[in-house]
Design an enzyme around this catalytic site. Structure first.
Site, PDB file in Angstrom:
ATOM      1  N   SER A 184     -10.152 -26.019  22.369  1.00  0.00           N
ATOM      2  CA  SER A 184     -10.565 -26.310  21.112  1.00  0.00           C
ATOM      3  C   SER A 184     -12.326 -26.262  21.014  1.00  0.00           C
ATOM      4  CB  SER A 184     -10.132 -27.574  20.302  1.00  0.00           C
ATOM      5  OG  SER A 184     -10.158 -28.546  20.996  1.00  0.00           O
ATOM      6  N   ALA A 217     -11.090 -36.855  22.177  1.00  0.00           N
ATOM      7  CA  ALA A 217     -10.390 -36.898  23.275  1.00  0.00           C
ATOM      8  C   ALA A 217      -9.432 -35.431  23.292  1.00  0.00           C
ATOM      9  CB  ALA A 217      -9.205 -37.982  23.602  1.00  0.00           C
ATOM     10  N   ASP A 236     -12.077 -42.519  20.301  1.00  0.00           N
ATOM     11  CA  ASP A 236     -10.940 -41.927  20.284  1.00  0.00           C
ATOM     12  C   ASP A 236     -10.373 -42.940  21.213  1.00  0.00           C
ATOM     13  OD1 ASP A 236      -8.478 -40.626  20.813  1.00  0.00           O
ATOM     14  OD2 ASP A 236      -9.590 -38.641  20.160  1.00  0.00           O
ATOM     15  N   ASP A 272     -12.506 -33.954  14.478  1.00  0.00           N
ATOM     16  CA  ASP A 272     -11.523 -33.128  14.682  1.00  0.00           C
ATOM     17  C   ASP A 272     -10.239 -33.857  14.517  1.00  0.00           C
ATOM     18  OD1 ASP A 272     -10.199 -30.949  15.043  1.00  0.00           O
ATOM     19  OD2 ASP A 272     -10.152 -30.959  17.308  1.00  0.00           O
ATOM     20  N   LYS A 301      -7.426 -30.093   7.632  1.00  0.00           N
ATOM     21  CA  LYS A 301      -6.262 -29.239   8.018  1.00  0.00           C
ATOM     22  C   LYS A 301      -5.293 -29.133   6.808  1.00  0.00           C
ATOM     23  CE  LYS A 301      -7.460 -30.707  12.089  1.00  0.00           C
ATOM     24  NZ  LYS A 301      -7.716 -29.936  13.273  1.00  0.00           N
TER      25      LYS A 301
HETATM   26  C1  SAM Z   1      -7.008 -32.517  18.070  1.00  0.00           C
HETATM   27  S1  SAM Z   1      -7.552 -33.669  18.879  1.00  0.00           S
HETATM   28  C2  SAM Z   1      -9.122 -33.466  19.122  1.00  0.00           C
HETATM   29  C3  SAM Z   1      -9.455 -32.432  20.478  1.00  0.00           C
HETATM   30  C4  SAM Z   1     -11.019 -32.557  20.392  1.00  0.00           C
HETATM   31  N1  SAM Z   1     -11.917 -32.162  19.409  1.00  0.00           N
HETATM   32  C5  SAM Z   1     -11.336 -31.479  21.733  1.00  0.00           C
HETATM   33  O1  SAM Z   1     -11.971 -30.541  21.499  1.00  0.00           O
HETATM   34  O2  SAM Z   1     -10.993 -31.997  22.966  1.00  0.00           O
HETATM   35  C6  SAM Z   1      -7.322 -35.089  17.716  1.00  0.00           C
HETATM   36  C7  SAM Z   1      -7.751 -36.346  18.366  1.00  0.00           C
HETATM   37  O3  SAM Z   1      -7.824 -37.526  17.323  1.00  0.00           O
HETATM   38  C8  SAM Z   1      -7.607 -38.693  17.807  1.00  0.00           C
HETATM   39  N2  SAM Z   1      -7.222 -39.595  16.579  1.00  0.00           N
HETATM   40  C9  SAM Z   1      -6.284 -39.499  15.780  1.00  0.00           C
HETATM   41  N3  SAM Z   1      -6.622 -40.194  14.769  1.00  0.00           N
HETATM   42  C10 SAM Z   1      -7.630 -41.218  14.922  1.00  0.00           C
HETATM   43  C11 SAM Z   1      -8.445 -42.179  14.600  1.00  0.00           C
HETATM   44  N4  SAM Z   1      -8.182 -42.691  13.342  1.00  0.00           N
HETATM   45  N5  SAM Z   1      -9.622 -42.645  15.228  1.00  0.00           N
HETATM   46  C12 SAM Z   1     -10.048 -41.807  16.331  1.00  0.00           C
HETATM   47  N6  SAM Z   1      -9.364 -40.826  16.812  1.00  0.00           N
HETATM   48  C13 SAM Z   1      -8.217 -40.513  16.248  1.00  0.00           C
HETATM   49  C14 SAM Z   1      -6.373 -38.236  18.731  1.00  0.00           C
HETATM   50  O4  SAM Z   1      -6.190 -39.416  19.674  1.00  0.00           O
HETATM   51  C15 SAM Z   1      -6.790 -36.897  19.256  1.00  0.00           C
HETATM   52  O5  SAM Z   1      -7.194 -37.115  20.458  1.00  0.00           O
END
Ligand code: SAM
Length: 351
Positions: A184, A217, A236, A272, A301
């Site tokens: 990504s 992450a 994250d 993201d 999304k």
């Molecule tokens: C699609 S992944 C991100 C991928 C990242 N952009 C990459 O390129 O590696 C979405 C992330 O959002 C995190 N997440 C979900 N809800 C969250 C929140 N309220 N606060 C922080 N992180 C969150 C999840 O743990 C997950 O790691």
């Protein structure tokens, strides 16, 4: 009859059509979309002579959300015995171009035409250069798009480099960097290509800038920021890539991205997190409206049915919130090639 041919993500034909219909209405140009689900193409037909091209010139390509690439022209039936001659004849009635792009829809049927387009490339280029319908090194001239629907049907059209995507079919040729922790990573890189003019990269994606990555992450987006030598706060609860942390440019905050706020204004916020678009857009409005950041990129999304309306509503809410906060900003939105059921939004606070 001339028409616009729009390339979009497979399954988003309705959204691209609705968007063009609305913009044509705003311009007072009569036209109607012709769509076929799963074709990744939309035809927008303007019955009045010259109005398809007029519509194209009236619309800023950057403002289109669901159209990846476009061209104005018309369809041509082909004889498999000689496909080149009728194309050259059609070009004689159109614009002189700077280059030729051979295109298909971005579908499996389109990919199946690769052998044919490869075979036609040489003969077409030779004929177009000999007739001088294509004159290389003249970037001010439009690009010629030959979009094959089958071996018997091709769209012959034109687009202008200053008002269209810089890649055939709107598909950028980006490679996942070997060291990036997730695929990504390309989403953020493509977003920068789309939203930030190349000449601005050195001032707007500068070494030493500060950035916050919400939902970071394992770190694909953070990797892009680190690669531009920025100092990144990655928020994250999930684990970040070890090598990225070893760069010394990343601080990992284990916490909720919605609650996090920086101590002082940062240059960039990227996000993201997979969530409802209404929540993501409220977060974006807050970060720009409260001046937590100067510029941001966030994904919306779109798992719901009314996707065009949903996106327009989100953008409307952001604009309203910024108006209320008295903050002027540039707001852009695009379904990038790397976006699946989502769009990418970019906001930049103006001084
Ligand atoms: C699609 S992944 C991100 C991928 C990242 N952009 C990459 O390129 O590696 C979405 C992330 O959002 C995190 N997440 C979900 N809800 C969250 C929140 N309220 N606060 C922080 N992180 C969150 C999840 O743990 C997950 O790691």
């Amino acid at each position: 009859m001339q028409e616009l041919l729009l390339h979009c993500r497979l399954g988003f034909e309705g959204e691209a059509a609705a968007e063009m219909q609305e913009l044509a209405g705003e311009q007072g140009i009569a036209g109607y979309p012709v769509t076929q689900d799963g074709s990744a193409l939309v035809r927008f037909v303007c019955p009045e002579q010259g109005e398809a091209e007029q519509l194209m010139r009236a619309i800023d390509f950057q403002q289109l959300i669901f159209t990846r690439q476009w061209a104005v022209g018309s369809w041509l039936e082909l004889d498999p015995e000689d496909r080149v001659s009728p194309i050259i004849t059609a070009c004689a009635q159109g614009h002189i171009a700077s280059l030729m792009w051979l295109e298909t829809a971005d579908t499996n049927d389109g990919k199946a035409l690769a052998a044919l387009t490869k075979k036609l490339k040489g003969p077409l280029e030779r004929s177009l250069t000999k007739t001088r319908f294509v004159r290389p090194n003249k970037p001010e001239l439009p690009r010629l798009h030959l979009c094959f629907q089958s071996g018997q049907k091709v769209f012959v059209g034109w687009s202008w480099a200053n008002n269209g995507a810089p890649w055939p079919m709107g598909i950028p040729r980006l490679k996942v960097p070997r060291e990036a922790p997730s695929r990504s990573t390309l989403k953020l890189e493509e977003a920068w290509h789309h939203f930030i003019p190349r000449d601005d990269w050195d001032s707007r994606l500068k070494a030493g800038m500060t950035a916050v990555d919400l939902g970071a992450a394992p770190g694909g987006w953070t990797w892009q920021l680190v690669n531009r030598l920025m100092n990144v706060t990655a928020v994250d609860n999930g684990p970040m890539d070890r090598r990225l942390m070893d760069s010394g440019q990343v601080e990992h905050v284990q916490g909720d991205g919605y609650m996090y706020r920086p101590k002082r204004t940062v240059d960039w916020m990227v996000c993201d997190i997979v969530d409802k678009p209404a929540r993501s857009s409220a977060l974006a409005a807050k970060w720009i409206g409260q001046r937590y950041c100067r510029e941001l990129i966030i994904n919306f999304k779109l798992p719901m049915k009314q996707r065009y309306q949903e996106v327009m509503q989100c953008l409307g809410h952001i604009q309203d919130a910024l108006d209320e906060a008295g903050v002027r900003a540039e707001i852009g939105c695009k379904q990038l090639y790397t976006d699946r059921e989502e769009v990418t939004c970019h906001i930049r606070a103006l001084r």
